[in-house]
Design an enzyme around this catalytic site. Structure first.
Site, mmCIF file in Angstrom:
data_model
loop_
_atom_site.group_PDB
_atom_site.id
_atom_site.type_symbol
_atom_site.label_atom_id
_atom_site.label_comp_id
_atom_site.label_asym_id
_atom_site.label_seq_id
_atom_site.Cartn_x
_atom_site.Cartn_y
_atom_site.Cartn_z
ATOM 1 N N SER A 15 0.817 -1.222 0.000
ATOM 2 C CA SER A 15 0.000 0.000 0.000
ATOM 3 C C SER A 15 0.845 1.265 0.000
ATOM 4 O O SER A 15 1.871 1.353 0.664
ATOM 5 C CB SER A 15 -0.874 -0.006 1.244
ATOM 6 O OG SER A 15 -1.328 1.283 1.505
ATOM 7 N N SER A 17 -0.290 3.933 1.339
ATOM 8 C CA SER A 17 -0.562 4.538 2.649
ATOM 9 C C SER A 17 0.555 4.230 3.632
ATOM 10 O O SER A 17 0.887 5.056 4.474
ATOM 11 C CB SER A 17 -1.888 4.026 3.212
ATOM 12 O OG SER A 17 -2.955 4.587 2.508
ATOM 13 N N LYS A 66 -15.203 -0.667 4.061
ATOM 14 C CA LYS A 66 -15.567 0.611 4.696
ATOM 15 C C LYS A 66 -16.990 0.637 5.247
ATOM 16 O O LYS A 66 -17.239 1.212 6.297
ATOM 17 C CB LYS A 66 -15.369 1.764 3.707
ATOM 18 C CG LYS A 66 -13.889 2.083 3.485
ATOM 19 C CD LYS A 66 -13.669 3.178 2.466
ATOM 20 C CE LYS A 66 -12.171 3.383 2.292
ATOM 21 N NZ LYS A 66 -11.834 4.339 1.235
ATOM 22 N N ASN A 87 -13.348 5.038 7.215
ATOM 23 C CA ASN A 87 -12.019 4.746 6.658
ATOM 24 C C ASN A 87 -10.905 4.942 7.676
ATOM 25 O O ASN A 87 -9.759 4.604 7.411
ATOM 26 C CB ASN A 87 -11.745 5.597 5.400
ATOM 27 C CG ASN A 87 -11.244 6.983 5.760
ATOM 28 O OD1 ASN A 87 -11.707 7.571 6.736
ATOM 29 N ND2 ASN A 87 -10.310 7.497 4.990
ATOM 30 N N ASP A 102 -12.233 10.349 4.085
ATOM 31 C CA ASP A 102 -12.338 10.399 2.613
ATOM 32 C C ASP A 102 -13.119 11.633 2.174
ATOM 33 O O ASP A 102 -12.910 12.150 1.078
ATOM 34 C CB ASP A 102 -13.070 9.158 2.066
ATOM 35 C CG ASP A 102 -12.175 7.931 2.008
ATOM 36 O OD1 ASP A 102 -10.941 8.097 2.008
ATOM 37 O OD2 ASP A 102 -12.723 6.815 1.974
ATOM 38 N N GLY A 127 -20.274 3.988 -9.355
ATOM 39 C CA GLY A 127 -19.906 3.223 -8.160
ATOM 40 C C GLY A 127 -20.788 3.592 -6.993
ATOM 41 O O GLY A 127 -21.337 4.715 -6.933
HETATM 42 P P1 NDP Z 1 -15.997 -1.033 -2.537
HETATM 43 O O1 NDP Z 1 -15.491 -2.420 -2.569
HETATM 44 O O2 NDP Z 1 -16.823 -0.578 -1.388
HETATM 45 O O3 NDP Z 1 -16.824 -0.708 -3.900
HETATM 46 C C1 NDP Z 1 -16.327 -1.084 -5.147
HETATM 47 C C2 NDP Z 1 -17.163 -0.415 -6.242
HETATM 48 O O4 NDP Z 1 -16.617 -0.769 -7.519
HETATM 49 C C3 NDP Z 1 -18.616 -0.884 -6.241
HETATM 50 O O5 NDP Z 1 -19.433 0.180 -6.685
HETATM 51 C C4 NDP Z 1 -18.573 -2.004 -7.291
HETATM 52 O O6 NDP Z 1 -19.815 -2.269 -7.906
HETATM 53 C C5 NDP Z 1 -17.646 -1.398 -8.292
HETATM 54 N N1 NDP Z 1 -17.054 -2.398 -9.186
HETATM 55 C C6 NDP Z 1 -16.129 -3.325 -8.873
HETATM 56 N N2 NDP Z 1 -15.821 -4.065 -9.955
HETATM 57 C C7 NDP Z 1 -16.589 -3.590 -10.974
HETATM 58 C C8 NDP Z 1 -16.741 -3.943 -12.355
HETATM 59 N N3 NDP Z 1 -16.013 -4.923 -12.900
HETATM 60 N N4 NDP Z 1 -17.611 -3.230 -13.114
HETATM 61 C C9 NDP Z 1 -18.326 -2.197 -12.576
HETATM 62 N N5 NDP Z 1 -18.238 -1.841 -11.275
HETATM 63 C C10 NDP Z 1 -17.374 -2.518 -10.484
HETATM 64 O O7 NDP Z 1 -14.698 -0.116 -2.671
HETATM 65 P P2 NDP Z 1 -14.488 1.432 -2.266
HETATM 66 O O8 NDP Z 1 -15.745 2.169 -2.550
HETATM 67 O O9 NDP Z 1 -13.903 1.506 -0.936
HETATM 68 O O10 NDP Z 1 -13.376 1.869 -3.343
HETATM 69 C C11 NDP Z 1 -13.712 2.033 -4.709
HETATM 70 C C12 NDP Z 1 -12.482 2.554 -5.454
HETATM 71 O O11 NDP Z 1 -12.168 3.900 -5.020
HETATM 72 C C13 NDP Z 1 -11.262 1.699 -5.168
HETATM 73 O O12 NDP Z 1 -10.495 1.600 -6.349
HETATM 74 C C14 NDP Z 1 -10.522 2.504 -4.152
HETATM 75 O O13 NDP Z 1 -9.157 2.189 -4.251
HETATM 76 C C15 NDP Z 1 -10.837 3.960 -4.584
HETATM 77 N N6 NDP Z 1 -10.745 4.919 -3.467
HETATM 78 C C16 NDP Z 1 -9.742 5.871 -3.485
HETATM 79 C C17 NDP Z 1 -9.624 6.799 -2.483
HETATM 80 C C18 NDP Z 1 -8.525 7.824 -2.525
HETATM 81 O O14 NDP Z 1 -8.197 8.383 -1.477
HETATM 82 N N7 NDP Z 1 -7.952 8.123 -3.667
HETATM 83 C C19 NDP Z 1 -10.548 6.802 -1.329
HETATM 84 C C20 NDP Z 1 -11.596 5.779 -1.423
HETATM 85 C C21 NDP Z 1 -11.665 4.878 -2.445
HETATM 86 P P3 NDP Z 1 -20.798 -3.418 -7.303
HETATM 87 O O15 NDP Z 1 -21.428 -2.821 -6.084
HETATM 88 O O16 NDP Z 1 -21.777 -3.639 -8.407
HETATM 89 O O17 NDP Z 1 -19.930 -4.612 -6.998
#
Ligand code: NDP
Length: 305
Positions: A15, A17, A66, A87, A102, A127
């Site tokens: 990570s 982080s 989360k 988070n 976040d 998402g």
């Molecule tokens: P979650 O596991 O809670 O959610 C994942 C999301 O991605 C869901 O909406 C899921 O849809 C969707 N998803 C996953 N695979 C696919 C796919 N193949 N096609 C379409 N949709 C897909 O993760 P988080 O919300 O915690 O994180 C989401 C992203 O944001 C991650 O990449 C994370 O690294 C990034 N992030 C970055 C931050 C930063 O500080 N830069 C802070 C927070 C997050 P479904 O519900 O349908 O499975």
């Protein structure tokens, strides 16, 4: 005693982080070690219980935990209540307190992306996970009047909209099914597109086709990389930003919650840049290549993906 701070996620390998937070502890002479805990959902409850020990300053929580962590806390602070996602965890004696930094990270990134332009009023969010909840909360409280959430599984986007119900009563917050024609129609009515899916994390893929993206959009990808979505958007003439600034500012806010001191932002930013240059993977979005298959192959080799 060297205190411990952990990142709980699945996966968390290499990570960013860790580099950022350890550099901050070292620069401020806080005797603490940042550890990575790769924990599947089934092990989440026991991992959280372990954090009640005196040696822990607290924790970060990342994909996919989360939302699941929130009900395991003894107390939730404002943004964690509002989003239903946690988070960052701190300790009050044996009690665990859930925060959501976040939200501040997203607001900082959005402000930089918009720059001198007028803040838009309408947004499309892709998402509906924990990251998307911070984004939607930031948009609701940031004066947006129309936010449309698309998610692969529609019911999760609907649950998100229900969760925000009352706080979004003054504006239009809607969940819509993931169909390209509907996304295209909604993008035509908006100035801001936020990707809060994890598409692009493990492979050089974009959540939507490049042809749907029009030149006047501001595009923010939460992933910490120059993703295919951002490259497509740049090609279309959009203003784009990746998740680096959000990662930095959520991390800085978490550092202050654990230690009570101001975060050394410059130190954290340099550590992030250095780790990124070294091809280190982030639990909040990793480099997934620059479109060149050789880059993708080398990233995969570096991360053992
Ligand atoms: P979650 O596991 O809670 O959610 C994942 C999301 O991605 C869901 O909406 C899921 O849809 C969707 N998803 C996953 N695979 C696919 C796919 N193949 N096609 C379409 N949709 C897909 O993760 P988080 O919300 O915690 O994180 C989401 C992203 O944001 C991650 O990449 C994370 O690294 C990034 N992030 C970055 C931050 C930063 O500080 N830069 C802070 C927070 C997050 P479904 O519900 O349908 O499975």
């Amino acid at each position: 005693m060297t205190r411990r701070v952990v990142l709980i996620g699945h996966p968390v390998a290499h990570s960013l982080s860790a580099a950022m937070q350890q550099a901050a502890f070292d620069a401020t002479s806080v005797d603490a070690r940042y550890e990575l805990w790769d924990r599947a959902p089934i092990a989440l409850h026991d991992s959280v219980e372990e954090l009640r020990g005196d040696e822990f300053l607290g924790a970060n929580v990342t994909i996919p935990h989360k939302e699941r962590v929130a009900p395991l806390m003894d107390r939730l602070i404002e943004e964690a209540v509002a989003t239903g996602a946690v988070n960052t965890i701190t300790r009050e004696g044996k009690r665990l307190v859930g925060h959501n930094t976040d939200v501040i990270g997203f607001r900082t990134a959005l402000d930089h992306l918009v720059g001198q332009q007028k803040m838009p009023k309408a947004a499309v969010v892709l998402g509906a996970g924990g990251g998307a909840r911070a984004v939607v909360h930031g948009l609701i409280t940031g004066g947006f009047s129309r936010v449309i959430v698309f998610n692969r599984h529609l019911h999760r986007a609907e649950a998100l909209v229900r969760h925000f119900g009352r706080s979004a009563a003054h504006m239009e917050l809607r969940a819509m099914p993931w169909h390209e024609s509907i996304i295209e129609a909604e993008l035509a009515k908006t100035r801001l597109l936020v990707n809060a899916t994890s598409v692009g994390l493990d492979a050089d893929e974009a959540p939507i086709a490049g042809e749907l993206i029009t030149a006047d959009l501001l595009v923010l990808d939460l992933l910490y990389a120059r993703t295919r979505l951002l490259r497509d958007a740049e090609k279309a003439g959009c203003t784009v930003m990746d998740g680096e600034l959000m990662l930095l500012h959520q991390g800085a806010a978490a550092f202050t919650l654990w230690t009570g001191i101001d975060a050394p932002l410059d130190v954290m930013a340099s550590a992030l840049a250095e780790a990124r240059a070294g091809g280190v993977r982030s639990a909040e979005g990793e480099p997934a290549g620059e479109g060149d298959p050789a880059d993708v192959a080398s990233t995969e080799a570096a991360t053992g993906a």
